[in-house]
Structures are given as C-alpha cells and as structure tokens.
Design an enzyme around this catalytic site. Structure first.
Site, PDB file in Angstrom:
ATOM      1  N   ARG A  71       5.364  10.351 -11.060  1.00 14.11           N
ATOM      2  CA  ARG A  71       6.569  11.050 -11.564  1.00 14.11           C
ATOM      3  C   ARG A  71       6.801  10.965 -13.071  1.00 14.11           C
ATOM      4  O   ARG A  71       7.692  11.627 -13.583  1.00 14.11           O
ATOM      5  CB  ARG A  71       7.840  10.564 -10.849  1.00 14.11           C
ATOM      6  CG  ARG A  71       7.820  10.684  -9.338  1.00 14.11           C
ATOM      7  CD  ARG A  71       7.621  12.093  -8.884  1.00 14.11           C
ATOM      8  NE  ARG A  71       7.892  12.272  -7.452  1.00 14.11           N
ATOM      9  CZ  ARG A  71       7.427  13.292  -6.740  1.00 14.11           C
ATOM     10  NH1 ARG A  71       6.659  14.213  -7.316  1.00 14.11           N
ATOM     11  NH2 ARG A  71       7.719  13.409  -5.457  1.00 14.11           N
ATOM     12  N   ASP A 314      -0.255  10.018  -0.542  1.00  7.66           N
ATOM     13  CA  ASP A 314       0.605  11.085  -1.056  1.00  7.66           C
ATOM     14  C   ASP A 314       2.006  10.519  -1.341  1.00  7.66           C
ATOM     15  O   ASP A 314       3.029  11.155  -1.050  1.00  7.66           O
ATOM     16  CB  ASP A 314       0.675  12.276  -0.100  1.00  7.66           C
ATOM     17  CG  ASP A 314       1.263  13.517  -0.761  1.00  7.66           C
ATOM     18  OD1 ASP A 314       1.546  13.482  -1.981  1.00  7.66           O
ATOM     19  OD2 ASP A 314       1.448  14.524  -0.053  1.00  7.66           O
ATOM     20  N   GLY A 333       8.491  15.257   0.403  1.00  7.81           N
ATOM     21  CA  GLY A 333       7.762  14.049  -0.007  1.00  7.81           C
ATOM     22  C   GLY A 333       8.310  12.781   0.596  1.00  7.81           C
ATOM     23  O   GLY A 333       9.508  12.651   0.848  1.00  7.81           O
TER      24      GLY A 333
HETATM   25 ZN   LIG Z   1       0.820  15.283  -3.219  1.00  5.02          ZN
END
Ligand SMILES: [Zn+2]
Length: 443
Positions: A71, A314, A333
């Site tokens: 991020r 992920d 997410g």
């Molecule tokens: Zn991803």
C-alpha cells in the site's frame, strides 16, 4: 534493508530441518554467520557463536510471498512498508513481493528507485518489487518492461488492472520474450465479472447483490492461450479460484502451450467458500471472490497434485471504516500474511493431504525459482533467511493481535495448528520466541 549487520555467528540446535529445495528433511543443527547459512551438521556437532535451542521445532527456508499489497506509497492509512513487513516477519515471511498498484503506480524506473529507497529505510524483511503492466494502471499504454526489470523489478503484473485486449496481451508477452522474467496476470474477463461483488450464485442471490460469473477466470485464460500461440511465453496466473480454471490450466500445461505456465492460489480459496460472506460480510470480499465447495475442492486438489506451484497470500489490507461500508461499497481484499502458514499447515499438512516438504516448497523454493530470487533454500552459502515453526501449537486467530494495520480477514476466530516461533532475516532474528524484534534500517 541493510545486510551489513549482525555478523556474529549463531547455531540453531535440536530442530528438524526441512529444505524442499534440496529434498532434505532430518534432524540437524544449522549455523549462521555473516548473514549467510554457514553449515548444516548432524545433531550434537560443536556449535559456533550463540547457541539457540530449538528442540521440537521445524527449521525451513524463510517463507516467500510473491503477492503482497504493501500500500505504500499513497495508501499509508491502510498499510505501510514498515507495518506490512512486520506482519510478514510475524507470519514467517522473509521475502515479500510488493504489488505495483500504489499511488503513484510503480510503472517507471524512477518510481522503482524511490520505492527501493523507502524499503531500505523501513522494511523489516526483504521486499522485491513487481512492476505495473500499464502506465498508471490505466490500460491505455503498456509500461516499458525492460526498463522496469533493469531498475530492479522481479516481474511484471496487471493485478488490479487486468489486461482485456488481445493486442495488449500479445504486446505484453512480446516485451518479455527475450527475457526470463514472468508476466503475472490477474485472470478476469470483465464482461463476465461485471460489477459483481461476490461469486454469482446462491449467496449473491440470497443477499441480493451483483455476482461475478465463475466463467470469468477460464474465459480470461482462454484469451491468454489464444494470444500466446507461438510466442513461447512464460505466464504466471495469480490467485486461481475456480474448478474450470484448474481444469483448463491442466490441459494447457499438458499441451506445453507456453514455455512455462504456472499458477498460485491463496489459502482462502482452498479453505473457504462463498458461504463465508454470510458470516464475515465485507471481510470475506476479495477479487476474485470465494467460490463454491466444488471450486474449493478443485483448488485444493490442484495444490496437492502440483498443478498449482505457489501459495501466496494476496495480502490486501484496508481500514475498518472502508470495510464497514457494507458488502457492495467496501473495497476488495483480505489480509493474509499472519495467517497463511497456520492455515496451510492446518488444512493441508495436518490433514495428511500434502507432505510438509511439498507444502513448504510452494512458499519457498518455487516462488524463488519463478522470480529468480535469492533464498528459498537452506543450502550453505545462501542468505540466512530462515523460518522456525512450532508445527503443533494450537492457537486462535485474533485480528486484534495482527501487526498489519489491516484487520480484514474471514479467519477471525478460526482455530489453527502450527505457529511461527522465529524468523531470521539476513542472519538476524526479526522474530524470536514469538516476539517481534525491531530491525535496524539504513538511516
Ligand atoms: Zn492482488
């Protein structure tokens, strides 16, 4: 991260070593010196330096996660390189690959260089960078892949902005043709996934929300296979999630349609189904979405039989406020770094479905080979990136204990078996006896 520190030797004594890269699994002592693995000897050999008793534990190569959203830059309210790599170390990962869908997007060499600087200042483990496939992730213009690779990127990916046109897919594969680098693709045919927020089926109907057609994955893979005809490409499929995708992947692998065609999946796809959305709401919302029980079983089988070579997380942190917007509005997410190893041990190894060595290969030597990364092995002379695991420790996942800023997980409250005892990065303990130790970075 600096490797110019912790030159002193230490010897891990009394553990069982499991090194999938060399097919080694036996009781042995391991000595680390000057940031490298110095030797492996039979138990009871004279130790060097500090003696660290690790009886009853497993020593394996430091875990590698090739799919992580850190991020930073741009979304530091969700996660930073510092917090994300603390989470990594807590979860036993010594190397993570950072996805490029930050702000700015990592789509040109200057941005790679700036990010590398930031990593050197704040990362608690090794961080490798994946470059973006298109400029600003806008899918109008492909990035300059050779320039990104020359700047230090370890692969190129369209995650978060998956290519849709034949022309761009072909041009992307052609740009990498003369290199050994991988293109890592998010398989989504957007005319099928549409505005879906979960799998299209029982759960989407019950909740009255738009669903993603499960044929999206196989449609995208079919498109890649067509454009790749004759190109001898290396393609890696991100977060595989459907039974049809697995079946078609096997056919393509058998046909030798690509120079190399590999795939990853994440623990949530073989541990959970769309039903988790009913319990966890937006904390079980990710893209691609959780599917059906038949899909879950097919994914697990593909991990077991080797169709899928890599387990990645992920890891995709969001704030509680963002996830509190409800299933439709909340971003896609879930976090994964601090739960991955325990889930994998609980759902694959302790169920006797896959050996510990074959399981760990998917989180160590396999990703290392695919992306040509250092580590992934306990071979003397290799970087001393090591994970130490208590394989039988039972615990309950509590997101409040995460080092990640993200708490968005559908595994809150899950009982798991197997815990990270220690993590050694470049010869230095970053986690020891379950506690994190601060790594000193470059000023
Ligand atoms: Zn991803």
């Amino acid at each position: 991260m600096s490797s110019q520190r912790n030159m002193a030797a230490l010897t891990l004594v009394g553990a069982r070593l499991v090194d999938p890269a060399g097919g080694f699994a036996a009781a042995a002592d391991l000595c680390v010196e000057q940031g490298k693995i110095k030797w492996i000897k039979p138990p009871g050999s004279p130790p060097a330096g500090e003696v660290v008793p690790v009886g009853g534990l497993i020593i394996c190569p430091g875990l590698i996660d090739m799919h992580v959203h850190l991020r930073e830059p741009g979304f530091e309210h969700k996660e930073t390189i510092a917090s994300g790599t603390q989470a990594a170390v807590a979860g036993g990962f010594t190397t993570v690959c950072a996805m490029p869908n930050t702000a700015p997007v990592i789509d040109r060499p200057e941005r790679v260089a700036r990010l590398q600087q930031r990593i050197a200042q704040t990362a608690q483990c090794n961080v490798k960078i994946l470059g973006a496939a298109t400029i600003d992730n806008q899918r109008r213009q492909l990035a300059d892949f050779p320039a990104l690779l020359a700047a230090g990127c370890v692969g190129i990916t369209d995650d978060a902005a998956s290519l849709q046109s034949d022309q761009q897919m072909r041009a992307a594969l052609q740009q990498l043709h003369s290199t050994e680098a991988l293109f890592l693709t998010h398989l989504e045919a957007e005319q099928l996934s549409g505005a879906g927020v979960v799998n299209q089926g029982k759960v989407s109907e019950r909740l009255g929300v738009a669903g993603q057609d499960c044929r999206s994955e196989v449609a995208a893979l079919r498109q890649w296979a067509q454009v790749a005809e004759g190109l001898e490409s290396r393609l890696h499929l991100l977060h595989l999630n459907t039974a049809a995708g697995v079946k078609y992947l096997r056919e393509l692998q058998t046909e030798g349609h690509f120079r190399a065609l590999t795939a990853e999946t994440a623990p949530h796809y073989f541990c959970l189904t769309e039903e988790a959305v009913l319990e966890f709401g937006a904390d079980a919302k990710m893209n691609p979405p959780l599917r059906t029980e038949a899909d879950r079983q097919a994914l697990k089988q593909a991990v077991i039989d080797g169709t899928i070579q890599v387990i990645a997380t992920d890891h995709a942190p969001h704030t509680a406020d963002e996830k509190a917007q409800g299933l439709v509005e909340a971003p896609f997410g879930v976090v994964g770094l601090e739960t991955c190893l325990a889930l994998v041990l609980t759902h694959l190894v302790h169920t006797n479905e896959l050996s510990l060595s074959k399981t760990l290969a998917k989180m160590t030597c396999n990703p290392a080979r695919l992306l040509n990364l250092p580590g992934g092995t306990l071979e003397p002379g290799s970087p001393a990136d090591i994970t130490i695991v208590d394989p039988n420790k039972y615990w309950t996942i509590d997101p409040e204990q995460f080092y990640s800023q993200g708490r968005n997980t559908p595994f809150a409250g899950a009982s798991v078996r197997g815990q990270v005892w220690g993590t050694i990065v470049a010869g230095r303990f970053a986690k020891r006896e379950g506690e994190l130790l601060a790594v000193q970075n470059q000023p």
